[in-house]
Scaffold this motif. Structure first.
Motif, PDB file in Angstrom:
ATOM      1  N   SER A 105       0.845  -1.198   0.000  1.00  0.00           N
ATOM      2  CA  SER A 105       0.000   0.000   0.000  1.00  0.00           C
ATOM      3  C   SER A 105       0.881   1.249   0.000  1.00  0.00           C
ATOM      4  N   TYR A 106       0.470   2.259  -0.746  1.00  0.00           N
ATOM      5  CA  TYR A 106       1.372   3.398  -0.962  1.00  0.00           C
ATOM      6  C   TYR A 106       0.592   4.680  -1.208  1.00  0.00           C
ATOM      7  N   HIS A 107       1.335   5.780  -1.192  1.00  0.00           N
ATOM      8  CA  HIS A 107       0.894   7.085  -1.656  1.00  0.00           C
ATOM      9  C   HIS A 107       2.001   7.637  -2.536  1.00  0.00           C
ATOM     10  N   TYR A 108       1.624   8.375  -3.584  1.00  0.00           N
ATOM     11  CA  TYR A 108       2.658   8.988  -4.415  1.00  0.00           C
ATOM     12  C   TYR A 108       2.289  10.416  -4.761  1.00  0.00           C
ATOM     13  N   GLU A 140      10.648   4.496   1.110  1.00  0.00           N
ATOM     14  CA  GLU A 140      10.425   5.660   0.255  1.00  0.00           C
ATOM     15  C   GLU A 140      11.214   5.503  -1.037  1.00  0.00           C
ATOM     16  N   GLN A 141      10.696   6.108  -2.095  1.00  0.00           N
ATOM     17  CA  GLN A 141      11.406   6.165  -3.368  1.00  0.00           C
ATOM     18  C   GLN A 141      11.247   7.558  -3.959  1.00  0.00           C
ATOM     19  N   TYR A 142      12.268   7.985  -4.681  1.00  0.00           N
ATOM     20  CA  TYR A 142      12.214   9.269  -5.378  1.00  0.00           C
ATOM     21  C   TYR A 142      12.834   9.070  -6.751  1.00  0.00           C
ATOM     22  N   PHE A 143      12.097   9.492  -7.794  1.00  0.00           N
ATOM     23  CA  PHE A 143      12.582   9.329  -9.157  1.00  0.00           C
ATOM     24  C   PHE A 143      12.596  10.670  -9.877  1.00  0.00           C
ATOM     25  N   ASP A 144      13.685  10.925 -10.578  1.00  0.00           N
ATOM     26  CA  ASP A 144      13.829  12.099 -11.434  1.00  0.00           C
ATOM     27  C   ASP A 144      13.323  11.704 -12.821  1.00  0.00           C
ATOM     28  N   LEU A 145      12.040  11.940 -13.080  1.00  0.00           N
ATOM     29  CA  LEU A 145      11.425  11.444 -14.298  1.00  0.00           C
ATOM     30  C   LEU A 145      11.931  12.153 -15.549  1.00  0.00           C
ATOM     31  N   GLU A 146      12.423  13.351 -15.418  1.00  0.00           N
ATOM     32  CA  GLU A 146      12.952  14.050 -16.598  1.00  0.00           C
ATOM     33  C   GLU A 146      14.196  13.351 -17.130  1.00  0.00           C
ATOM     34  N   ASN A 147      15.029  12.867 -16.246  1.00  0.00           N
ATOM     35  CA  ASN A 147      16.279  12.203 -16.657  1.00  0.00           C
ATOM     36  C   ASN A 147      16.204  10.682 -16.550  1.00  0.00           C
ATOM     37  N   ASP A 148      15.174  10.192 -15.893  1.00  0.00           N
ATOM     38  CA  ASP A 148      15.031   8.757 -15.661  1.00  0.00           C
ATOM     39  C   ASP A 148      13.546   8.397 -15.810  1.00  0.00           C
ATOM     40  N   PRO A 149      13.007   8.465 -17.046  1.00  0.00           N
ATOM     41  CA  PRO A 149      11.563   8.349 -17.242  1.00  0.00           C
ATOM     42  C   PRO A 149      10.979   6.983 -16.913  1.00  0.00           C
ATOM     43  N   TYR A 150      11.817   5.967 -16.816  1.00  0.00           N
ATOM     44  CA  TYR A 150      11.303   4.637 -16.476  1.00  0.00           C
ATOM     45  C   TYR A 150      11.755   4.172 -15.091  1.00  0.00           C
ATOM     46  N   ILE A 159      12.873  16.245  -2.098  1.00  0.00           N
ATOM     47  CA  ILE A 159      12.202  15.125  -1.427  1.00  0.00           C
ATOM     48  C   ILE A 159      11.433  15.625  -0.210  1.00  0.00           C
ATOM     49  N   ASP A 160      12.058  16.504   0.566  1.00  0.00           N
ATOM     50  CA  ASP A 160      11.391  17.050   1.750  1.00  0.00           C
ATOM     51  C   ASP A 160      10.120  17.808   1.362  1.00  0.00           C
ATOM     52  N   ARG A 161      10.189  18.545   0.260  1.00  0.00           N
ATOM     53  CA  ARG A 161       9.028  19.307  -0.188  1.00  0.00           C
ATOM     54  C   ARG A 161       7.891  18.381  -0.588  1.00  0.00           C
ATOM     55  N   LEU A 162       8.207  17.310  -1.334  1.00  0.00           N
ATOM     56  CA  LEU A 162       7.174  16.372  -1.766  1.00  0.00           C
ATOM     57  C   LEU A 162       6.586  15.603  -0.576  1.00  0.00           C
ATOM     58  N   ARG A 163       7.450  15.244   0.374  1.00  0.00           N
ATOM     59  CA  ARG A 163       6.956  14.551   1.576  1.00  0.00           C
ATOM     60  C   ARG A 163       6.018  15.467   2.358  1.00  0.00           C
ATOM     61  N   GLN A 164       6.368  16.729   2.466  1.00  0.00           N
ATOM     62  CA  GLN A 164       5.517  17.682   3.177  1.00  0.00           C
ATOM     63  C   GLN A 164       4.186  17.867   2.456  1.00  0.00           C
ATOM     64  N   PHE A 165       4.219  17.880   1.125  1.00  0.00           N
ATOM     65  CA  PHE A 165       2.975  17.993   0.357  1.00  0.00           C
ATOM     66  C   PHE A 165       2.078  16.789   0.635  1.00  0.00           C
ATOM     67  N   LEU A 166       2.672  15.595   0.729  1.00  0.00           N
ATOM     68  CA  LEU A 166       1.886  14.401   1.036  1.00  0.00           C
ATOM     69  C   LEU A 166       1.276  14.501   2.428  1.00  0.00           C
ATOM     70  N   ASP A 194       0.048  12.798  11.638  1.00  0.00           N
ATOM     71  CA  ASP A 194      -0.437  13.675  12.706  1.00  0.00           C
ATOM     72  C   ASP A 194      -0.336  15.135  12.291  1.00  0.00           C
ATOM     73  N   GLY A 195      -0.048  15.362  11.021  1.00  0.00           N
ATOM     74  CA  GLY A 195       0.115  16.718  10.513  1.00  0.00           C
ATOM     75  C   GLY A 195       1.554  17.183  10.506  1.00  0.00           C
ATOM     76  N   LYS A 196       2.415  16.398  11.139  1.00  0.00           N
ATOM     77  CA  LYS A 196       3.841  16.770  11.200  1.00  0.00           C
ATOM     78  C   LYS A 196       4.727  15.724  10.535  1.00  0.00           C
ATOM     79  N   LYS A 197       4.349  14.469  10.657  1.00  0.00           N
ATOM     80  CA  LYS A 197       5.151  13.388  10.085  1.00  0.00           C
ATOM     81  C   LYS A 197       4.223  12.289   9.581  1.00  0.00           C
TER      82      LYS A 197
END
Length: 485
Positions: free
Chosen positions: A402-405, A422-432, A447-454, A467-470
């Motif tokens: 189970s995941y969120h992206y 966790e995984q992080y992919f640079d799709l512009e340079n690594d599209p697959y 990564i921190d920005r995307l995690r915070q957005f989630l 809990d709104g923080k982590k």
């Protein structure tokens, strides 16, 4: 008169399986023409990439949090106040669905005036010792009844011995091509053009079950690919090499149980099914021209989700990787009603929830407040270049996986809620998604920005993922949120 609208949906087609996108194997001349004379959205996604939640997004324009289907579960009633066909019908459109719906109850109209139904193999309709008379496959499926009327009651859609969810087994359709469900879907769509009310604009949803398994293309298409050079799946350096879940992995895995020859046949059959659909779409477009409606029709082509097809040693869908979640999305305007910049590509991230507001906007119909998606019409008219959204949140309950992206089409962050991986992919340079950059210090701020957005997206969710923080690991995922049960 308002423009007619044709929504063509396929099931389980990858984003990259178009020859206009330089796919090394598959050929799609009719879809290529739609793209050349229309607009391609290159970063379109299914937020929740399996049939039920994806189709809920299309029909309601809602995010998965709103329509409540955050995983795959059948037999949960579809009760929504506003739907795409319903709003168009209220505004004077003659609405018709042909092919796959995958709603519950199976024959629920969802705002259409009529449905001519073939959902494929629906498990809860086939279990004869469990279903009510009004839920049996014979009662619900129009294709099966047509098929048996033509060929005899002894025939069934399971006669080839192929499983409805196997992405590794294939054999050619044994009967004449005209009896294939792909051909039937187009024939029924053409028949609607004959039967429609000519005093009204129409909304036609032509929904193919293929290239979803069973992998059963007509022999002429199967042979075309079986005898050609075949491309290889994309295997990330992070991919699992042991079949821990016994789902069947690639031959490259240490304990894979899918032989190379079987994999080749499956990939050939998958591509063949796409080419078969492509030819039938060409047939439908020709019929629209003959009926004199093509130049006053907006055509939107998409899929509910993709197919991993061996990528990262996995098959089928549900996972957040590009082969599964990234989908084709083409808008075509044969009569140039919208003054599109033909042959253009838009790289803003869009999602299936955007279909309803876009088509309502094109039809000049008010968009209900329940809709979370965004109309793409301003992008199509090039009225502004600012993003309609910064990022898109996707998810799927899927056991231990189970995941969120989070993605904007250029990068992707994935959090597995049961393990904390966790995984992080640079799709512009690594599209697959071959290299997981989660430990790359140069990407830490991103990564921190995307995690915070989630975290922001999940705050207040009933599962307690944050809990709104982590992010909190191990909270039990749900397939449906409580407000739709």
């Amino acid at each position: 008169m308002k423009p007619n609208i044709l929504l063509v949906m396929v099931d389980q087609m990858r984003f990259d399986c178009l020859s206009i996108l330089d796919h090394p194997v598959v050929e799609t001349p009719n879809l290529d023409e739609l793209a050349q004379k229309g607009v391609v959205f290159s970063n379109a996604y299914a937020a929740t990439p399996t049939c039920v939640p994806a189709r809920a997004a299309v029909l309601t324009g809602m995010s998965q949090e709103s329509h409540g289907r955050v995983g795959y579960e059948d037999k949960v009633p579809w009760n929504y106040d506003h739907t795409l066909p319903g709003e168009l019908a209220k505004s004077g459109y003659h609405t018709q669905a042909v092919g796959k719906m995958h709603v519950y109850p199976t024959r629920k109209l969802m705002g259409f005036h009529n449905i001519t139904l073939h959902d494929g193999y629906m498990h809860y309709n086939r279990f004869k010792n469990e279903v009510k008379t009004t839920e049996t496959f014979e009662y619900c499926d129009d294709y099966l009844n047509w098929f048996r009327d033509k060929k005899g009651y002894d025939y069934d859609i399971t006669d080839l011995g192929l499983d409805c969810n196997s992405s590794t087994m294939a054999r050619p359709w044994e009967l004449e091509e005209k009896y294939h469900p792909t051909n039937w879907t187009v024939q029924q769509s053409i028949d609607f053009l004959r039967k429609r009310d000519p005093s009204k604009p129409f909304f036609l949803k032509t929904s193919f079950v293929r290239p979803h398994p069973p992998f059963d293309p007509p022999k002429v298409f199967f042979d075309q690919y079986l005898n050609s050079d075949m491309d290889d799946p994309y295997i990330g350096e992070w991919a699992e090499l042991e079949d821990i879940t016994h789902e069947g992995l690639m031959p490259t895995a240490k304990k894979g149980d899918v032989p190379a020859a079987r994999l080749r046949r499956a990939r050939a059959a998958y591509y063949a099914l796409i080419s078969h659909i492509d030819y039938e779409i060409g047939r439908l477009v020709n019929a629209m021209q003959e009926y004199g409606v093509l130049d006053n029709t907006i055509i939107l082509f998409t899929s509910d989700h993709g197919e991993l097809l061996g990528d990262h040693n996995r098959f089928a869908k549900a996972l957040p990787y590009e082969g599964s979640a990234h989908i084709p999305f083409i808008l075509n305007d044969p009569g140039n009603l919208l003054r599109l910049k033909k042959g253009s590509t838009i790289d803003q991230v869009v999602e299936l929830r955007d279909i309803m507001p876009t088509l309502l906007d094109i039809a000049g119909v008010d968009i209900p407040k329940s809709v979370d998606g965004k109309s793409l019409l301003p992008l199509l008219k090039d009225e502004h270049t600012s993003p309609i959204r910064e990022f898109m949140h996707g998810e799927h309950s899927y056991g231990v996986d189970s995941y969120h992206y989070i993605t904007n089409g250029k990068e992707k962050y994935i959090w597995f809620s049961q393990t904390g991986n966790e995984q992080y992919f640079d799709l512009e340079n690594d599209p697959y998604e071959l290299k997981n950059e989660i430990d790359n210090p140069t990407d830490r701020s991103r990564i921190d920005r995307l995690r915070q957005f989630l975290i922001e997206q999940l705050t207040g969710r009933e599962e307690g993922y944050t809990d709104g923080k982590k992010l909190i690991v191990g909270k039990e995922p749900k397939t449906c949120l409580s407000h739709i049960r």
